[in-house]
Design a protein around this motif. Structure first.
Motif, short mmCIF file in Angstrom:
data_model
loop_
_atom_site.label_atom_id
_atom_site.label_comp_id
_atom_site.label_asym_id
_atom_site.label_seq_id
_atom_site.Cartn_x
_atom_site.Cartn_y
_atom_site.Cartn_z
N GLY A 180 0.97 -1.29 0.07
CA GLY A 180 0.02 0.04 -0.12
C GLY A 180 0.84 1.10 -0.19
N GLY A 181 2.07 1.29 -0.52
CA GLY A 181 2.88 2.34 -0.54
C GLY A 181 2.42 3.32 -1.61
N GLN A 182 2.63 4.75 -1.14
CA GLN A 182 2.10 5.74 -2.39
C GLN A 182 3.36 6.15 -3.13
N HIS A 183 4.05 5.34 -4.16
CA HIS A 183 5.21 5.61 -4.63
C HIS A 183 5.14 6.85 -5.81
N GLN A 184 3.84 7.05 -6.08
CA GLN A 184 3.67 8.45 -7.25
C GLN A 184 3.17 9.49 -6.27
N GLY A 185 2.92 9.20 -4.98
CA GLY A 185 2.22 10.02 -4.28
C GLY A 185 0.83 10.29 -3.95
N VAL A 186 0.12 11.12 -3.38
CA VAL A 186 -1.13 11.16 -3.20
C VAL A 186 -1.73 12.68 -3.79
N PHE A 187 -3.11 12.42 -4.00
CA PHE A 187 -3.52 13.92 -4.28
C PHE A 187 -4.92 13.87 -3.59
N PRO A 219 -4.56 8.66 -5.48
CA PRO A 219 -5.25 7.38 -6.38
C PRO A 219 -4.83 6.25 -5.74
N HIS A 220 -5.29 5.08 -5.75
CA HIS A 220 -4.71 3.97 -5.11
C HIS A 220 -3.91 3.34 -6.18
N GLU A 221 -3.76 3.68 -7.50
CA GLU A 221 -3.04 3.13 -8.40
C GLU A 221 -1.58 3.70 -8.22
N SER A 222 -1.52 4.60 -7.40
CA SER A 222 -0.24 4.94 -6.84
C SER A 222 0.70 3.89 -6.10
N GLU A 223 0.10 2.99 -5.76
CA GLU A 223 0.51 1.79 -4.99
C GLU A 223 1.26 0.98 -6.01
N HIS A 224 1.03 1.09 -7.18
CA HIS A 224 1.60 0.30 -8.39
C HIS A 224 2.17 1.39 -9.47
N PHE A 225 2.89 2.67 -8.99
CA PHE A 225 3.34 3.53 -9.52
C PHE A 225 2.65 4.20 -10.60
N GLY A 226 1.53 4.03 -10.43
CA GLY A 226 0.58 4.81 -11.37
C GLY A 226 0.13 6.21 -10.72
N PHE A 227 -0.35 7.11 -11.70
CA PHE A 227 -0.75 8.36 -10.95
C PHE A 227 -1.68 9.18 -12.01
N TYR A 228 -2.40 10.04 -11.73
CA TYR A 228 -3.24 10.95 -12.76
C TYR A 228 -2.32 11.51 -13.60
#
Length: 296
Positions: free
Chosen positions: A129-136, A227-236
């Motif tokens: 659940g790490g936020q590797h591309q951050g959070v918004f 977004p929760h996709e940040s947990e797989h290095f995805g982001f907006y």
């Protein structure tokens, strides 16, 4: 490269004789090293499932559990990384290497350890659940920290990219506003640095490529990470919160700023999922999906 492979093989033989490698844990926001209901139960599960039981170091950032919890909100992330590096270097049980398991923000913090502190060597890095591309967004608060989280929301609203907020509010330090990408890259004191978005540090890539596997766990019903996709290095996408850019379509991947493309091509990135809310996995899910990466 052959030298590094030789070292890994050597360590594998050592651990085959002495038992499984040591394990380092880093808790998430609002938690602590030693909460019997969270990391305490994880430690018991590890000790039950791996024989002989491995040495486990659950990182405590501060002099006591209360400080550890508070520092997860208000201690500059870079200072936390420095503090943790010193703890790991001082722990003689980790000299020959260790597996790292980070929960929520502990995931990106341990990634920073891999990039900045290659000794003692990190073997597998498991980010749950790490936020590797951050959070918004800051939609929900863990545990009983409602008062603190309301205060944090006010600070984020006040000015997430103000220097005083960046220096003293952990969640601001991995906040990425897709509508202010240039500002984010210029002033972010933590995430923009470890993601090589401001200046390129070749040591970050070299050190990160030394780990065996990067295990990324995404929670499909996550109500805490946005977004929760940040947990797989995805982001907006930039200026578009209706579109998610997955890792393999990102600039980070295309330019291979961290070595993620190399690792992916070598099948060293494992994309795991849990069809639950943030960190709401069962013991059996952990046994089936995580324990195998901690045994060798």
């Amino acid at each position: 490269m052959l030298f590094i492979v030789g070292i890994i093989i050597c360590f594998t033989h050592i651990f085959a004789i002495l038992g499984s490698p040591p394990i380092v844990l880093w808790h998430g926001m609002g938690d602590s090293c030693c909460n019997p209901l969270s990391l305490g139960s994880i430690i018991k599960l590890i000790e039950k499932e791996i024989t002989p039981a491995p040495y486990v170091h659950s990182l405590r950032i501060g002099a006591n559990v209360e400080e550890d919890t508070t520092n997860g909100f208000f201690m500059n992330a870079n200072h936390q990384i420095d503090y943790a590096c010193k703890l790991l270097n001082a722990d003689k049980n980790l000299t020959n290497g260790y597996h790292a398991v980070g929960f929520s923000q502990g995931g990106q913090f341990l990634r920073a350890i891999a990039q900045r502190c290659p000794n003692p060597p990190m073997l597998n890095l498991i980010s749950i659940g790490g936020q590797h591309q951050g959070v918004f967004g800051f939609p929900r608060c863990p545990g009983d920290n409602v008062t603190i989280c309301n205060y944090i929301r006010e600070l984020l609203r006040f000015g997430v990219y103000e220097s005083v907020i960046q220096d003293h509010l952990v969640q601001a330090e991995y906040w990425q506003d897709p509508h202010q990408e240039a500002t984010y890259r210029r002033v972010s004191v933590f995430l923009a640095d470890i993601n090589q978005e401001r200046t390129f540090n070749p040591d970050y890539k070299t050190n990160f490529l030394k780990i065996r596997n990067l295990v990324l766990v995404k929670f499909l019903r996550d109500t805490m990470v946005d977004p929760h996709e940040s947990e797989h290095f995805g982001f907006y996408a930039e200026n578009n919160t209706a579109k998610i850019v997955p890792l393999r379509e990102s600039t980070l991947y295309a330019n291979d700023l961290l070595g993620l493309k190399i690792m992916d091509q070598q099948s060293r990135i494992k994309f795991l999922e849990s069809d639950t809310d943030h960190l709401r996995f069962t013991d059996q899910w952990f046994i089936d999906n995580i324990i195998p990466f901690l045994k060798d």
